[in-house]
Design a protein around this motif. Structure first.
Motif, PDB file in Angstrom:
ATOM      1  N   MET A  77       3.931 -15.051  -3.713  1.00  0.00           N
ATOM      2  CA  MET A  77       5.176 -14.743  -3.040  1.00  0.00           C
ATOM      3  C   MET A  77       6.329 -14.793  -4.019  1.00  0.00           C
ATOM      4  O   MET A  77       7.224 -13.974  -3.981  1.00  0.00           O
ATOM      5  N   GLN A  78       6.296 -15.776  -4.897  1.00  0.00           N
ATOM      6  CA  GLN A  78       7.376 -15.939  -5.882  1.00  0.00           C
ATOM      7  C   GLN A  78       7.441 -14.729  -6.799  1.00  0.00           C
ATOM      8  O   GLN A  78       8.516 -14.273  -7.148  1.00  0.00           O
ATOM      9  N   ASP A  84      10.657 -12.207  -7.676  1.00  0.00           N
ATOM     10  CA  ASP A  84      11.149 -11.973  -9.046  1.00  0.00           C
ATOM     11  C   ASP A  84      11.349 -10.486  -9.298  1.00  0.00           C
ATOM     12  O   ASP A  84      12.303 -10.091  -9.970  1.00  0.00           O
ATOM     13  N   HIS A  85      10.464  -9.658  -8.769  1.00  0.00           N
ATOM     14  CA  HIS A  85      10.607  -8.200  -8.943  1.00  0.00           C
ATOM     15  C   HIS A  85      11.896  -7.717  -8.283  1.00  0.00           C
ATOM     16  O   HIS A  85      12.631  -6.907  -8.846  1.00  0.00           O
ATOM     17  N   SER A 118       7.636   0.631  -8.238  1.00  0.00           N
ATOM     18  CA  SER A 118       6.963   0.990  -9.486  1.00  0.00           C
ATOM     19  C   SER A 118       6.459  -0.229 -10.237  1.00  0.00           C
ATOM     20  O   SER A 118       5.495  -0.140 -10.985  1.00  0.00           O
ATOM     21  N   SER A 119       7.077  -1.405 -10.030  1.00  0.00           N
ATOM     22  CA  SER A 119       6.658  -2.589 -10.773  1.00  0.00           C
ATOM     23  C   SER A 119       5.651  -3.434 -10.010  1.00  0.00           C
ATOM     24  O   SER A 119       4.984  -4.274 -10.587  1.00  0.00           O
ATOM     25  N   ALA A 120       5.536  -3.260  -8.695  1.00  0.00           N
ATOM     26  CA  ALA A 120       4.587  -4.050  -7.904  1.00  0.00           C
ATOM     27  C   ALA A 120       3.171  -3.577  -8.200  1.00  0.00           C
ATOM     28  O   ALA A 120       2.924  -2.383  -8.350  1.00  0.00           O
ATOM     29  N   PRO A 121       2.270  -4.531  -8.321  1.00  0.00           N
ATOM     30  CA  PRO A 121       0.883  -4.115  -8.569  1.00  0.00           C
ATOM     31  C   PRO A 121       0.344  -3.377  -7.347  1.00  0.00           C
ATOM     32  O   PRO A 121       0.712  -3.689  -6.210  1.00  0.00           O
TER      33      PRO A 121
END
Length: 153
Positions: A1-2, A6-7, A51-54
């Motif tokens: 979750m953290q 951060d993203h 775009s940055s989330a896996p």
């Protein structure tokens, strides 16, 4: 979750600082929101987080064992086991439906008596006179059967 928070925080910080923004992405978000800077920032943040989330792994269901149009009722060994059960059940039903028929039962008893008579006549332990006597009795039983039932036993 953290990690996901951060993203979002990093994307917010980047959207607020014109020097840190991706120029191509900012231009697209700005144009799509008709020059509204606040809406462009929100679109920029969503695009950066996406775009940055896996990528989320999706579970792929296993392929079906049978084609969808062809469903088997039982495997082959099921039919092998079921066939004798069906045959025995059918014979039990036929026997139950036949019911009692005293006339048929009497005819069958007379036929069995004639067969037994001839098998006794064929014994080798009988002397010739006894064998002729038994054969005569068997022939009389056959004549009586034909007279009573209208056919040979």
């Amino acid at each position: 979750m953290q990690g996901s928070q951060d993203h979002w925080a990093a994307a917010m910080k980047e959207a607020e600082s014109p020097a840190d923004r991706d120029p191509a992405l900012w231009a697209r978000c700005f144009a799509e929101n008709d020059g509204d800077e606040q809406r462009a920032k929100a679109a920029y943040i969503r695009a950066k987080v996406a775009s940055s989330a896996p990528p989320v792994a999706t579970e792929v269901p296993p392929p079906p064992t049978n084609p969808p149009g062809k469903k088997r009722l039982l495997p082959w060994w099921g039919w092998v086991l079921l066939a004798p059960v069906i045959a025995i059940g059918a014979l039990l039903i036929i026997g139950a439906l036949m019911g009692d028929n005293p006339q048929r039962d009497a005819r069958w008893r007379e036929q069995d008596a004639i067969k037994l008579c001839w098998s006794e006549q064929g014994r080798k332990s009988l002397d010739a006179a006894t064998s002729r006597f038994v054969a005569g009795a068997c022939e009389k039983m056959e004549r009586d059967y034909e007279a009573k039932w209208g056919r040979k036993p």
